[in-house]
Design a protein around this motif. Sequence first.
Motif, PDB file in Angstrom:
ATOM      1  N   GLN A 144       6.218   6.598  -7.662  1.00 47.85           N
ATOM      2  CA  GLN A 144       5.545   5.762  -6.667  1.00 47.85           C
ATOM      3  C   GLN A 144       4.469   6.562  -5.939  1.00 47.85           C
ATOM      4  O   GLN A 144       3.386   6.040  -5.664  1.00 47.85           O
ATOM      5  CB  GLN A 144       6.549   5.185  -5.662  1.00 47.85           C
ATOM      6  N   TYR A 181      -3.328  13.184 -13.391  1.00 48.70           N
ATOM      7  CA  TYR A 181      -4.303  12.094 -13.481  1.00 48.70           C
ATOM      8  C   TYR A 181      -5.301  12.366 -14.610  1.00 48.70           C
ATOM      9  O   TYR A 181      -5.639  11.477 -15.384  1.00 48.70           O
ATOM     10  CB  TYR A 181      -4.999  11.955 -12.133  1.00 48.70           C
ATOM     11  N   GLU A 193       1.521   6.538  -8.285  1.00 48.65           N
ATOM     12  CA  GLU A 193       0.868   5.220  -8.313  1.00 48.65           C
ATOM     13  C   GLU A 193       0.051   4.995  -7.045  1.00 48.65           C
ATOM     14  O   GLU A 193      -1.064   4.466  -7.106  1.00 48.65           O
ATOM     15  CB  GLU A 193       1.905   4.104  -8.513  1.00 48.65           C
ATOM     16  N   ASP A 194       0.594   5.393  -5.901  1.00 46.83           N
ATOM     17  CA  ASP A 194      -0.141   5.268  -4.634  1.00 46.83           C
ATOM     18  C   ASP A 194      -1.389   6.147  -4.642  1.00 46.83           C
ATOM     19  O   ASP A 194      -2.448   5.748  -4.148  1.00 46.83           O
ATOM     20  CB  ASP A 194       0.757   5.632  -3.451  1.00 46.83           C
ATOM     21  N   GLU A 205      -8.757   5.044  -7.007  1.00 44.22           N
ATOM     22  CA  GLU A 205      -9.433   3.988  -7.750  1.00 44.22           C
ATOM     23  C   GLU A 205      -9.787   2.775  -6.904  1.00 44.22           C
ATOM     24  O   GLU A 205     -10.614   1.958  -7.308  1.00 44.22           O
ATOM     25  CB  GLU A 205      -8.551   3.541  -8.919  1.00 44.22           C
ATOM     26  N   GLY A 206      -9.192   2.654  -5.714  1.00 44.43           N
ATOM     27  CA  GLY A 206      -9.357   1.459  -4.894  1.00 44.43           C
ATOM     28  C   GLY A 206     -10.754   1.214  -4.380  1.00 44.43           C
ATOM     29  O   GLY A 206     -11.138   0.065  -4.141  1.00 44.43           O
ATOM     30  N   LYS A 263      -3.129   7.119  -7.352  1.00 42.24           N
ATOM     31  CA  LYS A 263      -4.117   6.477  -8.229  1.00 42.24           C
ATOM     32  C   LYS A 263      -4.795   5.305  -7.519  1.00 42.24           C
ATOM     33  O   LYS A 263      -6.007   5.148  -7.624  1.00 42.24           O
ATOM     34  CB  LYS A 263      -3.465   5.997  -9.517  1.00 42.24           C
ATOM     35  N   ALA A 264      -4.018   4.507  -6.805  1.00 46.15           N
ATOM     36  CA  ALA A 264      -4.586   3.362  -6.084  1.00 46.15           C
ATOM     37  C   ALA A 264      -5.591   3.820  -5.036  1.00 46.15           C
ATOM     38  O   ALA A 264      -6.642   3.196  -4.845  1.00 46.15           O
ATOM     39  CB  ALA A 264      -3.471   2.532  -5.448  1.00 46.15           C
ATOM     40  N   ALA A 265      -5.288   4.914  -4.346  1.00 48.50           N
ATOM     41  CA  ALA A 265      -6.205   5.430  -3.324  1.00 48.50           C
ATOM     42  C   ALA A 265      -7.506   5.921  -3.946  1.00 48.50           C
ATOM     43  O   ALA A 265      -8.593   5.704  -3.403  1.00 48.50           O
ATOM     44  CB  ALA A 265      -5.534   6.556  -2.536  1.00 48.50           C
TER      45      ALA A 265
END
Length: 159
Positions: A78, A112, A81-82, A88-89, A84-86
Amino acid sequence: MTNLPHILNWRRINARLTTSGQPTEEQLAEIQTLGVTQVVNLGPHHNKGALEDEPGTVASLGMSYVYIPVEFESPTEQNFEDFKAAIEGNPSAKIHVHCIYNARVSAFFYRYAKSGAIISEDAAFANMESIWRPGDDWAAFIENPDAKGQQNRYAGEDY
């Protein structure tokens, strides 16, 4: 974009991404002058050396703050995933990612990169190796079975 080598373990990933160990409040202001609009912190607030109110300092400088507390002994899926979201967001944002020493961060970028994202795997490995060689706690996380059973080692101290 200028570099800030006086910040602990400062590294530039590319034109929009920089990393480091824990910056001071004054160093966060310097980071903001580079055009950084988002700070991502992987270091838990309870760690020795963490700022008393980093979210407030970052907000007062007009940057957004993303907090992903990664416990050093147990990085999770998790957490990744968080992360990557930060990254790529907001693909146009200039982002600075830090933890306490830049160990967590360099390992996250290495993993990554193994998926073909942002930088080459070799460049990400060289970046990580310039800071540390992850051992047992991180072997599965960085998908490096050779690290299983090894101690974490730090550049300039253990190799």
